[in-house]
Design a protein around this motif. Sequence first.
Motif: not given
Length: 688
Positions: A5-9, A139-152, A258-268
Amino acid sequence: MQFDDLGTWLQENQLLAATANLRWQVLLQRQLEKQPAQPVENLGEFLTKAQGEDLQPVEKIVGGILLKTPGWLSKKGVLQRLKLTTLLLQKNLGSQVFLNPFSTVSQFDHGITLRWQLPEFLLQQSYQEKFKSLQLDYLAYRAQVYLKIIQQLNNNSWLLPYLTGSTPATDGKMVKSSFWLRHFTQRWPADFQFMVQNFTDQHWQSLPFRPLIVEIKTKGGSRKVIGGIELQSLELDPFSPVGITGATLDLFQLLTTYFWLAPGLVNDQLTIQLKQAFQKAGQQAAANPFAAILETKTSLKLFNQLTELIEIAKFSSAEQLLAECQTWRQLFKDGTQTKSGQLLRLSGRTEIKTWQLAQKSLDKLTTSWQQHELADSNSLEVLAAALAEGKSYQLLSGTEHLIKIEGQLIGDGFLVDTAGNLTQRCWRDRLLASQLAAAAGFQIPMQWQIKRQTDFERLYPQLAASALAIKGRYQRSAWAFRLPLRKEQLWPFVKQILQQDRACLLQQMQAGGCYRILLVAQKPITIVERLPQQIVGDGRATLGQLIEHKQLLFKQQQRAFPFAKLQQQTIDDQGYQLTDILPRGVQLLLRYDSSSQTGEEYLEVSQEIDRSYLTAIKRLAAALGMKSGVLDVIIPNIYRPFKLQAADQLYFLSAHQTVDLNLLRQVKLGPRRPLGKLILEQLFANKK
């Protein structure tokens, strides 16, 4: 390429190219070595004196030093700073001592610690326009963006030993990266679910990529937030004079975007995927230096997607990025071309090989610096002395021979700024003035520099959809267009600028009024809104008659109100003819830009502007070293209180040494201010 959704926006709002505007910070460990068979004086005294914010000794390593770039810089800025520091350091060390081009396989040698930040304005804008409605704290939103990228990034960290490994020998074994084996083949956490939300968990310390934690003050008190991404350890590139290349930064920029725009890893699936990724990383590090990558298909697929991203986003450096992707693809197929493979092919004893690589790097750096004339010899002499004494230093402008030592502006290596003559050199350079304003936290319009037609051809795809202001970097000439221009329309204006100036700046037009501010002894004396050349209908006169009347009025004021091809084209674009009668009160622009030579007019707004802007204006002037002078800014809404954190309230345009006071007194609306009286009051206020 698949977007979330973020990448599409970001794609829908044509902001993909802006994701490349990362800010960088580098902490780089080097080791000082003596030239083979040469006596060297004790360096302890030098390192003690040179200790400062840019250079610190590493106590656990003999001859070890830590070089740190100040603040957060662009890719170009951080590489330039590393080049300057390396050159100054070698200038102090002399020819008998050199910088070891390799990282050492030691628990105390972390090689390079690399940090980078996402463009905050993109995080803010995406939150306000897309995700705020989800009732999510910013701040919670930007943390989610950063964590998604760092996971990837961690999930793909197995690329690093292969692409950057350059310490091929350990305990007699031939490996891709003994450095990686030393730092990252340790016991991993049993569970990686902490990576979903808990960015302060202690287990992050054992991972290659982790959140950079900073503390900020909020209304509710202090709060820890993610201040960026940190790669804890990366080994030095022995083939680079400064230990790291622009191509390596480009790799992390592309992966981050790339990891900012693309879907993140599945949590489980986090734990399973991360364990597999780190197992692969260990295998890559322990592999034979000549071996091709074990995950060839996966690697090529990822870089095919990065190539697609480059083409979709239309980054300003797209051509260079595509060439780098092609080079990386070749490395995946032929392990002999990797850094560890190249090093293994070099003949000679280790200590001789090390010195030869260091000498080559230094020669390359010195030649590059001289060819591009990045600093004059006078300034380099003083900068080298500043480094040796642990003083803070900054190269402001190689062209204008301007440096700063401990905040003191110095020109030509010895001139100090007693009458403002040196700061005026900064203002003459629009690009430098913009950089100083941006470094102080102020917004500047997105801008591109063009020096030749090849630059224009390369950058035009990014500019095609933008309304632009066209300016000389050093000259005061400018044009502005509210609608995008076709390539064949835009180039003649750029070419005209380049015939008079060393560079042309293309600035993206910003919404809001353009204001001119006169400062005397650091106080705003008058603030006027600059109105572009225009006429206003009376319901009776034709456009031609209104223009003639305005020309007569300006002549009485000893000013020009030109009417030529550009004004005629502007009228045509708005669907009017000179014989048309303009309705009463209807405004018609003849130009979209404003300058004193092109018929601009003024509205006095000193009493209307919200008082909070006065403090901001003083801060901006201080950042530019301006005590008395003129500032041009864009303010979308002068009645909305200014907040430093807001990204769209004030944009810096340019600074000037002087202005015709008579023009500022000839206001179209608003009370005429007694400028002479106000100036005297301010100049002599401190003498009473």
